[in-house]
Design a protein around this motif. Sequence first.
Motif, PDB file in Angstrom:
ATOM      1  N   ILE A   3       0.869  -1.194   0.000  1.00  0.00           N
ATOM      2  CA  ILE A   3       0.000   0.000   0.000  1.00  0.00           C
ATOM      3  C   ILE A   3       0.893   1.226   0.000  1.00  0.00           C
ATOM      4  CG2 ILE A   3      -1.774   1.316   1.232  1.00  0.00           C
ATOM      5  CD1 ILE A   3      -2.600  -1.259   2.635  1.00  0.00           C
ATOM      6  N   ILE A   4       0.612   2.151  -0.887  1.00  0.00           N
ATOM      7  CA  ILE A   4       1.370   3.396  -0.881  1.00  0.00           C
ATOM      8  C   ILE A   4       0.418   4.539  -0.594  1.00  0.00           C
ATOM      9  CG2 ILE A   4       1.280   4.023  -3.339  1.00  0.00           C
ATOM     10  CD1 ILE A   4       4.544   4.197  -2.688  1.00  0.00           C
ATOM     11  N   ASN A   5       0.868   5.454   0.216  1.00  0.00           N
ATOM     12  CA  ASN A   5       0.043   6.600   0.601  1.00  0.00           C
ATOM     13  C   ASN A   5       0.488   7.859  -0.133  1.00  0.00           C
ATOM     14  OD1 ASN A   5      -1.681   5.342   2.416  1.00  0.00           O
ATOM     15  ND2 ASN A   5      -0.352   5.713   4.189  1.00  0.00           N
ATOM     16  N   ILE A   6      -0.380   8.368  -0.995  1.00  0.00           N
ATOM     17  CA  ILE A   6      -0.102   9.652  -1.662  1.00  0.00           C
ATOM     18  C   ILE A   6      -0.970  10.682  -0.942  1.00  0.00           C
ATOM     19  CG2 ILE A   6      -0.050  10.888  -3.857  1.00  0.00           C
ATOM     20  CD1 ILE A   6       1.576   8.422  -4.101  1.00  0.00           C
ATOM     21  N   SER A   7      -0.452  11.207   0.166  1.00  0.00           N
ATOM     22  CA  SER A   7      -1.283  12.113   0.973  1.00  0.00           C
ATOM     23  C   SER A   7      -1.291  13.517   0.376  1.00  0.00           C
ATOM     24  CB  SER A   7      -0.774  12.140   2.418  1.00  0.00           C
ATOM     25  OG  SER A   7       0.542  12.644   2.450  1.00  0.00           O
ATOM     26  N   ILE A  51       1.726  15.060  -9.866  1.00  0.00           N
ATOM     27  CA  ILE A  51       3.047  14.501 -10.202  1.00  0.00           C
ATOM     28  C   ILE A  51       3.425  13.375  -9.238  1.00  0.00           C
ATOM     29  CG2 ILE A  51       5.523  15.037 -10.278  1.00  0.00           C
ATOM     30  CD1 ILE A  51       4.131  16.055 -12.690  1.00  0.00           C
ATOM     31  N   SER A  52       3.003  13.480  -7.985  1.00  0.00           N
ATOM     32  CA  SER A  52       3.327  12.423  -7.020  1.00  0.00           C
ATOM     33  C   SER A  52       2.615  11.129  -7.397  1.00  0.00           C
ATOM     34  CB  SER A  52       2.929  12.862  -5.604  1.00  0.00           C
ATOM     35  OG  SER A  52       3.608  14.050  -5.272  1.00  0.00           O
ATOM     36  N   PHE A  53       1.375  11.256  -7.879  1.00  0.00           N
ATOM     37  CA  PHE A  53       0.655  10.066  -8.335  1.00  0.00           C
ATOM     38  C   PHE A  53       1.271   9.532  -9.622  1.00  0.00           C
ATOM     39  CE2 PHE A  53      -2.759   7.963 -10.734  1.00  0.00           C
ATOM     40  CZ  PHE A  53      -3.199   7.043  -9.806  1.00  0.00           C
ATOM     41  N   LEU A  54       1.532  10.428 -10.563  1.00  0.00           N
ATOM     42  CA  LEU A  54       2.130  10.021 -11.835  1.00  0.00           C
ATOM     43  C   LEU A  54       3.469   9.321 -11.597  1.00  0.00           C
ATOM     44  CD1 LEU A  54       2.270  10.164 -14.998  1.00  0.00           C
ATOM     45  CD2 LEU A  54       3.467  12.332 -14.713  1.00  0.00           C
ATOM     46  N   GLY A  55       4.308   9.894 -10.743  1.00  0.00           N
ATOM     47  CA  GLY A  55       5.613   9.301 -10.455  1.00  0.00           C
ATOM     48  C   GLY A  55       5.477   7.911  -9.855  1.00  0.00           C
ATOM     49  N   THR A  56       4.495   7.729  -8.976  1.00  0.00           N
ATOM     50  CA  THR A  56       4.287   6.419  -8.350  1.00  0.00           C
ATOM     51  C   THR A  56       3.877   5.385  -9.394  1.00  0.00           C
ATOM     52  OG1 THR A  56       3.647   7.475  -6.281  1.00  0.00           O
ATOM     53  CG2 THR A  56       2.936   5.202  -6.592  1.00  0.00           C
ATOM     54  N   VAL A  57       2.945   5.764 -10.282  1.00  0.00           N
ATOM     55  CA  VAL A  57       2.492   4.823 -11.316  1.00  0.00           C
ATOM     56  C   VAL A  57       3.633   4.508 -12.276  1.00  0.00           C
ATOM     57  CG1 VAL A  57       0.912   4.523 -13.265  1.00  0.00           C
ATOM     58  CG2 VAL A  57       0.071   5.536 -11.151  1.00  0.00           C
ATOM     59  N   LEU A  58       4.383   5.543 -12.685  1.00  0.00           N
ATOM     60  CA  LEU A  58       5.490   5.304 -13.610  1.00  0.00           C
ATOM     61  C   LEU A  58       6.582   4.452 -12.977  1.00  0.00           C
ATOM     62  CD1 LEU A  58       6.107   8.521 -15.733  1.00  0.00           C
ATOM     63  CD2 LEU A  58       5.791   6.191 -16.545  1.00  0.00           C
ATOM     64  N   ASN A  59       6.821   4.664 -11.688  1.00  0.00           N
ATOM     65  CA  ASN A  59       7.795   3.829 -10.974  1.00  0.00           C
ATOM     66  C   ASN A  59       7.347   2.377 -10.990  1.00  0.00           C
ATOM     67  OD1 ASN A  59      10.164   4.282  -8.746  1.00  0.00           O
ATOM     68  ND2 ASN A  59       8.916   2.490  -8.252  1.00  0.00           N
ATOM     69  N   PHE A  60       6.045   2.168 -10.772  1.00  0.00           N
ATOM     70  CA  PHE A  60       5.471   0.812 -10.762  1.00  0.00           C
ATOM     71  C   PHE A  60       5.617   0.171 -12.143  1.00  0.00           C
ATOM     72  CE2 PHE A  60       1.833  -2.171 -10.976  1.00  0.00           C
ATOM     73  CZ  PHE A  60       2.108  -2.939  -9.863  1.00  0.00           C
ATOM     74  N   LEU A  61       5.328   0.943 -13.194  1.00  0.00           N
ATOM     75  CA  LEU A  61       5.404   0.401 -14.552  1.00  0.00           C
ATOM     76  C   LEU A  61       6.846   0.115 -14.965  1.00  0.00           C
ATOM     77  CD1 LEU A  61       2.848   2.674 -16.460  1.00  0.00           C
ATOM     78  CD2 LEU A  61       2.545   0.335 -15.687  1.00  0.00           C
ATOM     79  N   GLN A  63       7.907   6.022   7.030  1.00  0.00           N
ATOM     80  CA  GLN A  63       7.185   5.157   7.972  1.00  0.00           C
ATOM     81  C   GLN A  63       5.670   5.322   7.881  1.00  0.00           C
ATOM     82  OE1 GLN A  63       8.791   7.853   8.717  1.00  0.00           O
ATOM     83  NE2 GLN A  63       7.784   8.986  10.357  1.00  0.00           N
ATOM     84  N   LEU A  64       5.238   6.375   7.204  1.00  0.00           N
ATOM     85  CA  LEU A  64       3.796   6.583   7.018  1.00  0.00           C
ATOM     86  C   LEU A  64       3.317   6.056   5.668  1.00  0.00           C
ATOM     87  CD1 LEU A  64       3.548  10.211   8.466  1.00  0.00           C
ATOM     88  CD2 LEU A  64       2.715   8.114   9.540  1.00  0.00           C
ATOM     89  N   GLY A  65       4.177   5.358   4.969  1.00  0.00           N
ATOM     90  CA  GLY A  65       3.784   4.758   3.696  1.00  0.00           C
ATOM     91  C   GLY A  65       3.802   5.732   2.530  1.00  0.00           C
ATOM     92  N   ARG A  66       4.373   6.918   2.719  1.00  0.00           N
ATOM     93  CA  ARG A  66       4.418   7.911   1.644  1.00  0.00           C
ATOM     94  C   ARG A  66       5.720   7.758   0.855  1.00  0.00           C
ATOM     95  NH1 ARG A  66       3.430  13.131   5.422  1.00  0.00           N
ATOM     96  NH2 ARG A  66       5.393  12.311   6.219  1.00  0.00           N
ATOM     97  N   PRO A  67       5.645   7.862  -0.479  1.00  0.00           N
ATOM     98  CA  PRO A  67       6.880   7.696  -1.265  1.00  0.00           C
ATOM     99  C   PRO A  67       7.921   8.758  -0.920  1.00  0.00           C
ATOM    100  CG  PRO A  67       5.059   8.466  -2.656  1.00  0.00           C
ATOM    101  CD  PRO A  67       4.476   8.122  -1.321  1.00  0.00           C
ATOM    102  N   LEU A  68       9.130   8.271  -0.682  1.00  0.00           N
ATOM    103  CA  LEU A  68      10.191   9.198  -0.269  1.00  0.00           C
ATOM    104  C   LEU A  68      10.502  10.230  -1.335  1.00  0.00           C
ATOM    105  CD1 LEU A  68      12.624   6.733   1.529  1.00  0.00           C
ATOM    106  CD2 LEU A  68      11.371   8.648   2.579  1.00  0.00           C
TER     107      LEU A  68
END
Length: 369
Positions: A186-190, A197-207, A217-222
Amino acid sequence: MSRNLHLADIDPRLTRRGFLKGCVMAAAALGLSDEMVPHLVEAASSPQRPPVVWLHFQECTGCTEALLRASHPDIGRLILNLISLDYHETVMAAAGKQAEDVLDETIKKYDGKFICVVEGGIPTKDGGVYCKIGGRTAISILKDVAPRSAAIIAIGTCATFGGIQAASPNPTGAVGVRDIIHGKPIINISGCPPNPISFLGTVLNFLTFKRLPATDQLGRPLFAYGRKIHDQCERRAHFDEGRYAEHFGDDGHLEGYCLYKVGCKGPETFSNCPAVRFNDVEVWPVSAGHGCVGCTEPRFWDTMTPFYERLPNVKIPAGKGAVIGAESAGKKILGVTAAAIGIHAAVGIGKKLAKAKAAQKPEDIKKER
Ligand code: SF4
Ligand code: SF4
């Protein structure tokens, strides 16, 4: 299945320039070198788009709005090009039973393979009756869908930490996804809303790398939440020199001084807002003259309010890093300045710093310029 989505008013055309710009922005946000851009482009160009089931619970739909309809049109389109958005209640043309059937079919067809995006908090009190869709509670839908996904992205402060619904006294017992679902990535994009861009970066990292990015520690991408707002802020020099806006609209405010005294929560908020900014026009709240309200932090409705009062304890640069109470921070920083004068005088700017007492009287500073 995605043809059921009502996206007609979002122009589906994505220019090559917009596509590449989005990839470059995501690479920069992820902290990747230029050499990685072609890999991101390749992953983003794959016809194998990951199916996405997007659930909505207790929320205002602001995260979806920010993502798809803000003046970042190419980013919105790029995201829609990257994923196969198979179920999303806000933009679906289908409704009622037809929509619920789409959800059932999607999770059966892509069992264990789809990304589950959750927007909104989940009420847990009284059996979860405070949020129901198609006659089922949010908590029951989440417990049914999320364990069958490959990974979960909780988007927005509601899905990550409960959001405004969870503000004291939290009458519906709202919580975030991580309080309910365990055993899945689970990733937290708070954020309220989070930066696209934070969401886009997370999806692109996944792909690109077939995994979610590293988190705090809160599950947010560093890559997006690894640094404080305060440490990246363009007004930081004013903070360090004791130049503050005392009130909205005063001369200090007009001069672009630090907004700490009018309530900026940047010193305790982790987010990339000053770096990636919003809306394709290079602005973010502090650059526009309003303090950060700390929307990426857990329980910010309780811990960061009153929004227009200064944080109670903030480290003011004072030689060895003394912690100065907020009430006296403004006065003490002038004392601190006196200590600093010796250093600055040594490099020839002592006179200017002495005049920094005018931090309390910005109009005087203007006259001296
Ligand atoms: S207190 Fe706010 S405005 Fe001032 S430097 Fe920190 S983040 Fe910027
Ligand atoms: S500047 Fe602060 S309040 Fe504004 S979006 Fe960023 S984290 Fe949230």
